[in-house]
Design a protein around this motif. Structure first.
Motif, PDB file in Angstrom:
ATOM      1  N   GLU A 154       0.831  -1.210   0.000  1.00  0.00           N
ATOM      2  CA  GLU A 154       0.000   0.000   0.000  1.00  0.00           C
ATOM      3  C   GLU A 154       0.866   1.261   0.000  1.00  0.00           C
ATOM      4  OE1 GLU A 154      -2.564  -0.387   3.343  1.00  0.00           O
ATOM      5  OE2 GLU A 154      -3.517  -2.215   2.593  1.00  0.00           O
ATOM      6  N   LEU A 155       2.004   1.206   0.664  1.00  0.00           N
ATOM      7  CA  LEU A 155       2.924   2.341   0.660  1.00  0.00           C
ATOM      8  C   LEU A 155       3.397   2.647  -0.763  1.00  0.00           C
ATOM      9  CD1 LEU A 155       4.820   4.321   2.295  1.00  0.00           C
ATOM     10  CD2 LEU A 155       6.491   2.463   2.287  1.00  0.00           C
ATOM     11  N   LEU A 156       3.689   1.598  -1.515  1.00  0.00           N
ATOM     12  CA  LEU A 156       4.207   1.789  -2.869  1.00  0.00           C
ATOM     13  C   LEU A 156       3.130   2.245  -3.846  1.00  0.00           C
ATOM     14  CD1 LEU A 156       6.701  -1.185  -3.364  1.00  0.00           C
ATOM     15  CD2 LEU A 156       7.031   1.029  -2.272  1.00  0.00           C
ATOM     16  N   THR A 157       1.874   1.906  -3.577  1.00  0.00           N
ATOM     17  CA  THR A 157       0.794   2.326  -4.470  1.00  0.00           C
ATOM     18  C   THR A 157       0.100   3.592  -3.992  1.00  0.00           C
ATOM     19  OG1 THR A 157      -0.756   0.856  -3.299  1.00  0.00           O
ATOM     20  CG2 THR A 157       0.351  -0.024  -5.251  1.00  0.00           C
ATOM     21  N   GLY A 158       0.288   3.946  -2.721  1.00  0.00           N
ATOM     22  CA  GLY A 158      -0.375   5.114  -2.157  1.00  0.00           C
ATOM     23  C   GLY A 158       0.559   6.291  -1.976  1.00  0.00           C
ATOM     24  N   GLN A 159       1.308   6.305  -0.866  1.00  0.00           N
ATOM     25  CA  GLN A 159       2.155   7.446  -0.562  1.00  0.00           C
ATOM     26  C   GLN A 159       3.200   7.692  -1.647  1.00  0.00           C
ATOM     27  OE1 GLN A 159       4.236   7.203   3.195  1.00  0.00           O
ATOM     28  NE2 GLN A 159       5.183   9.214   2.953  1.00  0.00           N
ATOM     29  N   LEU A 160       3.807   6.629  -2.162  1.00  0.00           N
ATOM     30  CA  LEU A 160       4.821   6.824  -3.199  1.00  0.00           C
ATOM     31  C   LEU A 160       4.203   7.447  -4.447  1.00  0.00           C
ATOM     32  CD1 LEU A 160       7.629   6.571  -4.344  1.00  0.00           C
ATOM     33  CD2 LEU A 160       7.182   4.158  -4.842  1.00  0.00           C
ATOM     34  N   GLU A 161       2.986   7.036  -4.808  1.00  0.00           N
ATOM     35  CA  GLU A 161       2.310   7.623  -5.964  1.00  0.00           C
ATOM     36  C   GLU A 161       2.069   9.117  -5.744  1.00  0.00           C
ATOM     37  OE1 GLU A 161       0.615   8.060  -9.646  1.00  0.00           O
ATOM     38  OE2 GLU A 161       1.744   6.364  -8.845  1.00  0.00           O
ATOM     39  N   GLU A 162       1.687   9.490  -4.530  1.00  0.00           N
ATOM     40  CA  GLU A 162       1.475  10.904  -4.224  1.00  0.00           C
ATOM     41  C   GLU A 162       2.775  11.697  -4.365  1.00  0.00           C
ATOM     42  OE1 GLU A 162      -0.141  10.984  -0.323  1.00  0.00           O
ATOM     43  OE2 GLU A 162      -2.016   9.975  -0.883  1.00  0.00           O
ATOM     44  N   GLU A 163       3.876  11.116  -3.919  1.00  0.00           N
ATOM     45  CA  GLU A 163       5.159  11.811  -4.031  1.00  0.00           C
ATOM     46  C   GLU A 163       5.584  11.927  -5.495  1.00  0.00           C
ATOM     47  OE1 GLU A 163       6.439  13.308  -1.570  1.00  0.00           O
ATOM     48  OE2 GLU A 163       5.163  12.433  -0.029  1.00  0.00           O
ATOM     49  N   LEU A 164       5.297  10.921  -6.302  1.00  0.00           N
ATOM     50  CA  LEU A 164       5.629  10.995  -7.728  1.00  0.00           C
ATOM     51  C   LEU A 164       4.795  12.059  -8.438  1.00  0.00           C
ATOM     52  CD1 LEU A 164       6.041   7.199  -8.557  1.00  0.00           C
ATOM     53  CD2 LEU A 164       7.837   8.939  -8.582  1.00  0.00           C
ATOM     54  N   ASP A 165       3.574  12.261  -7.986  1.00  0.00           N
ATOM     55  CA  ASP A 165       2.757  13.342  -8.549  1.00  0.00           C
ATOM     56  C   ASP A 165       3.380  14.707  -8.255  1.00  0.00           C
ATOM     57  OD1 ASP A 165       0.904  11.621  -9.620  1.00  0.00           O
ATOM     58  OD2 ASP A 165      -0.497  11.779  -7.926  1.00  0.00           O
ATOM     59  N   ARG A 166       4.059  14.804  -7.115  1.00  0.00           N
ATOM     60  CA  ARG A 166       4.713  16.066  -6.760  1.00  0.00           C
ATOM     61  C   ARG A 166       6.026  16.247  -7.506  1.00  0.00           C
ATOM     62  NH1 ARG A 166       6.089  15.647  -0.969  1.00  0.00           N
ATOM     63  NH2 ARG A 166       6.935  17.744  -1.331  1.00  0.00           N
ATOM     64  N   ALA A 167       6.655  15.167  -7.942  1.00  0.00           N
ATOM     65  CA  ALA A 167       7.944  15.238  -8.647  1.00  0.00           C
ATOM     66  C   ALA A 167       7.877  14.345  -9.885  1.00  0.00           C
ATOM     67  CB  ALA A 167       9.073  14.798  -7.727  1.00  0.00           C
ATOM     68  N   PRO A 168       7.091  14.736 -10.896  1.00  0.00           N
ATOM     69  CA  PRO A 168       6.881  13.870 -12.061  1.00  0.00           C
ATOM     70  C   PRO A 168       8.157  13.557 -12.837  1.00  0.00           C
ATOM     71  CG  PRO A 168       5.995  16.087 -12.427  1.00  0.00           C
ATOM     72  CD  PRO A 168       6.330  15.999 -10.983  1.00  0.00           C
ATOM     73  N   SER A 169       9.180  14.390 -12.694  1.00  0.00           N
ATOM     74  CA  SER A 169      10.422  14.119 -13.413  1.00  0.00           C
ATOM     75  C   SER A 169      11.100  12.843 -12.922  1.00  0.00           C
ATOM     76  CB  SER A 169      11.386  15.302 -13.271  1.00  0.00           C
ATOM     77  OG  SER A 169      11.752  15.497 -11.914  1.00  0.00           O
ATOM     78  N   ALA A 170      10.762  12.399 -11.710  1.00  0.00           N
ATOM     79  CA  ALA A 170      11.377  11.182 -11.157  1.00  0.00           C
ATOM     80  C   ALA A 170      10.634   9.913 -11.562  1.00  0.00           C
ATOM     81  CB  ALA A 170      11.425  11.278  -9.636  1.00  0.00           C
ATOM     82  N   ARG A 171       9.473  10.078 -12.191  1.00  0.00           N
ATOM     83  CA  ARG A 171       8.632   8.909 -12.475  1.00  0.00           C
ATOM     84  C   ARG A 171       9.324   7.899 -13.387  1.00  0.00           C
ATOM     85  NH1 ARG A 171       3.334   7.767 -11.525  1.00  0.00           N
ATOM     86  NH2 ARG A 171       2.919   9.865 -10.725  1.00  0.00           N
ATOM     87  N   ALA A 172      10.009   8.390 -14.399  1.00  0.00           N
ATOM     88  CA  ALA A 172      10.651   7.472 -15.346  1.00  0.00           C
ATOM     89  C   ALA A 172      11.702   6.609 -14.670  1.00  0.00           C
ATOM     90  CB  ALA A 172      11.278   8.271 -16.493  1.00  0.00           C
ATOM     91  N   LEU A 173      12.366   7.161 -13.642  1.00  0.00           N
ATOM     92  CA  LEU A 173      13.376   6.395 -12.914  1.00  0.00           C
ATOM     93  C   LEU A 173      12.743   5.410 -11.941  1.00  0.00           C
ATOM     94  CD1 LEU A 173      16.399   5.988 -12.176  1.00  0.00           C
ATOM     95  CD2 LEU A 173      16.117   7.825 -10.483  1.00  0.00           C
ATOM     96  N   VAL A 174      11.675   5.832 -11.284  1.00  0.00           N
ATOM     97  CA  VAL A 174      11.083   5.035 -10.204  1.00  0.00           C
ATOM     98  C   VAL A 174      10.164   3.940 -10.734  1.00  0.00           C
ATOM     99  CG1 VAL A 174       9.558   5.112  -8.179  1.00  0.00           C
ATOM    100  CG2 VAL A 174      11.288   6.898  -8.517  1.00  0.00           C
ATOM    101  N   GLU A 175       9.385   4.231 -11.779  1.00  0.00           N
ATOM    102  CA  GLU A 175       8.320   3.318 -12.201  1.00  0.00           C
ATOM    103  C   GLU A 175       8.800   1.891 -12.503  1.00  0.00           C
ATOM    104  OE1 GLU A 175       5.386   3.381 -11.795  1.00  0.00           O
ATOM    105  OE2 GLU A 175       4.453   5.309 -12.148  1.00  0.00           O
ATOM    106  N   PRO A 176       9.881   1.703 -13.289  1.00  0.00           N
ATOM    107  CA  PRO A 176      10.285   0.305 -13.559  1.00  0.00           C
ATOM    108  C   PRO A 176      10.674  -0.450 -12.292  1.00  0.00           C
ATOM    109  CG  PRO A 176      11.343   1.838 -15.084  1.00  0.00           C
ATOM    110  CD  PRO A 176      10.702   2.677 -14.026  1.00  0.00           C
ATOM    111  N   ALA A 177      11.389   0.250 -11.393  1.00  0.00           N
ATOM    112  CA  ALA A 177      11.798  -0.402 -10.144  1.00  0.00           C
ATOM    113  C   ALA A 177      10.587  -0.695  -9.272  1.00  0.00           C
ATOM    114  CB  ALA A 177      12.800   0.480  -9.403  1.00  0.00           C
TER     115      ALA A 177
END
Length: 568
Positions: free
Chosen positions: A176-199
């Motif tokens: 739930e942390l990876l689908t909830g809070q982490l998703e919220e943080e990625l919305d705040r820093a969309p430039s990091a999404r490409a790095l984080v999403e595959p992992a």
């Protein structure tokens, strides 16, 4: 892996030699435990997880052995008092970590050890660096999750059922942390999404597979390991955790003796609260129960009011400490927050301070918990009878003022000569001070703004918590060394400790899930209380503030070192 630690042969350089050695040893320990390093505020290893492979465990044990050999080459007698204490703390900590890793080996039977949730949560919960930088570290840790869980499954054997049940819930919380809070943080820093999403995708797949594997072990009956450590392993871990030189028998006999005395104290306090005569010992139980029920009835708490009540208690306890000049109150950046859902259901509050190695000014979180959303009305009502409005004042004393929040602020102000006391807090000292703070506030008449009756109610709650603390130590020893049954434990907690059934059930599970930790409160309290008493005797003209500031001026050392550090 070989660690080269060189020494000066000149006695005049022994202090400098020790300081350099201590800092290099601490550095090596943190490099082998990246999650602990992050928690402490050392962010060099934020993109890594601990290496629990056989090779990684062997390397860690080798490092500990080499560090102990290096430490033992130093001449203890040539060191000054402060360095000699740090040397002893370092030696005990290294020995204890080796005992736990090599002899207790929790990574081979406790599935909770492999959960990467805390490793990720630590990077998201505090703004110690720009979000994009922290998310890059998150990506590094997520990328390590599949192999880390593969290693865990290869190592795990004879897991206890209670550990597997708990691990499933906690791994689901990580998902739930990876689908909830982490998703919220990625919305705040969309430039990091490409790095984080595959992992993240790979980590979520690995988590699902691991949860399925744990469920299979549970349903197939394979999870049949004994959660009890047994006398020999428990004695070794108790020595490592407490650093007090006590045997299990020492702790048990002292706790059972103190329990009888506390029962008399709470009976007298209950009679005072009810305005009745003090009952004889054989008839005290019902009187205490009636008093505690009355206190709970007068201090009703709900999910809607618990946060505000703790905010009020923090303001009142802080004002009381200042007005009565009990201890110096540093400038404390404290934030009262709602506890994350995944942490709820154990206690109504906890203290979450920034790590002592953090270089950025960060607040201490005083986390307060509504009940978990899936609890029924009966369980919620039982929880808030235990954590009623008067108990919230005592709990705030323990977690915040003048307990953990204040003590750890003093710890941060301590100018440590080496990294030893900065990195290696003593759990018994930290918890012991907080329990001592409860007694101090009750002794000084803290009433939470409720007058004389409020002071009596808070005293009752403080004594109930002291009963709980003492019973915790008894449970800890008897469960792991003497085969205490659940029925015996529940009877002890509910009849002699006056605990709610839900609280007692939770503590029984905690006694099975942990070992030696439940004794830290009791042993730490005795150490802090006795040192304070000796300091008062040595300086009868000192005020409360002078005494307590002196006790808090040395970081968070094991209580057994306090007299040496205080010069008494």
């Amino acid at each position: 892996m070989t660690h080269e630690w060189e020494f000066s042969e000149h006695a005049d350089d022994v202090e400098t030699t020790f300081a350099a050695l201590a800092d290099r040893v601490v550095d090596s320990v943190l490099a082998r435990d990246p999650v602990a390093a992050t928690w402490l505020g050392d962010h060099r290893f934020d993109d890594r997880l601990p290496d629990r492979s056989p090779e990684g465990v062997h390397e860690t044990i080798t490092m500990l052995d080499q560090a102990l050999t290096a430490v033992d080459q130093l001449d203890d007698l040539a060191l000054g008092t402060t360095s000699a204490v740090d040397l002893e703390i370092l030696r005990s900590r290294l020995t204890g970590e080796r005992v736990v890793l090599a002899d207790i080996a929790p990574h081979t039977w406790d599935p909770l050890e492999a959960n990467p949730g805390t490793a990720i949560h630590l990077l998201l919960s505090r703004d110690f660096a720009p979000l994009e930088e922290r998310l890059a570290s998150v990506a590094g840790r997520l990328a390590a999750v599949p192999e880390s869980l593969d290693e865990a499954r290869r190592a795990l054997d004879a897991m206890p059922r209670v550990h597997v049940e708990t691990a499933i819930g906690q791994f689901e919380g990580t998902r739930e942390l990876l689908t909830g809070q982490l998703e919220e943080e990625l919305d705040r820093a969309p430039s990091a999404r490409a790095l984080v999403e595959p992992a993240r995708a790979a980590a979520l797949g690995a988590l699902e597979a691991h949860i399925g594997w744990l469920r299979d072990r549970l349903e197939s009956g394979v999870a049949d390991g004994d959660p009890r450590l047994g006398p020999e392993k428990y004695a070794a871990k108790l020595w490592a955790v407490l650093d007090a030189g006590l045997t299990p028998d020492d702790v048990l006999h002292r706790a059972e003796s103190d329990l009888a005395g506390l029962e008399g104290e709470i009976a007298r306090a209950a009679a005072d609260y009810l305005g009745e005569a003090v009952p004889p010992p054989d008839d005290a139980g019902p009187v205490v129960r009636r008093a505690l029920d009355a206190v709970a009835g007068e201090g009703v708490v709900t999910d809607a009011t618990v946060l505000a009540l703790c905010e009020d208690a923090l303001a009142r306890t802080t004002q009381f400490v200042r007005e009565n000049d009990l201890v110096t109150v540093p400038d404390l950046p404290v934030q009262i927050i709602e506890m994350p859902e995944i942490h709820r259901g154990v206690a109504v509050a906890y203290c979450d301070p920034p790590g002592p190695l953090e270089t950025v000014e960060l607040p201490t979180f005083f986390a307060v918990s509504p009940t978990p959303s899936d609890w029924d009305e009966q369980r919620v009502a039982s929880f808030y009878r235990e954590y009623n409005g008067r108990m919230l004042h005592n709990l705030t004393v323990h977690e915040a003022m003048p307990g953990h929040v204040l003590q750890l602020a003093h710890d941060r102000a301590f100018d440590a000569p080496t990294m030893v006391r900065t990195a290696f807090w003593s759990g018994p000292f930290v918890e012991g001070w907080a329990v001592y703070a409860e007694q101090l506030m009750a002794d000084r008449g803290y009433d939470g703004g409720l007058g004389e009756r409020g002071a009596l109610a808070i005293r009752l709650q403080q004594l109930k918590m002291q009963l709980r603390m003492t019973i915790n130590a008894i449970l800890d020893v008897r469960v792991h060394t003497r085969g205490m049954t659940e029925e015996e434990a529940m009877r002890l907690m509910m009849l002699r400790g006056h605990q709610e059934e839900g609280e007692a059930h939770g503590k029984w599970r905690r006694a099975l899930l942990t070992s030696a930790q439940l004794s830290t409160y009791y042993v730490g309290y005795l150490g802090v209380r006795d040192a304070v008493g000796d300091l008062r005797a040595a300086h009868p003209d000192w005020t409360d503030r002078q005494v307590h500031d002196a006790v808090l001026a040395h970081g968070s050392p094991p209580p057994r070192h306090l007299r040496t550090l205080l010069g008494i």
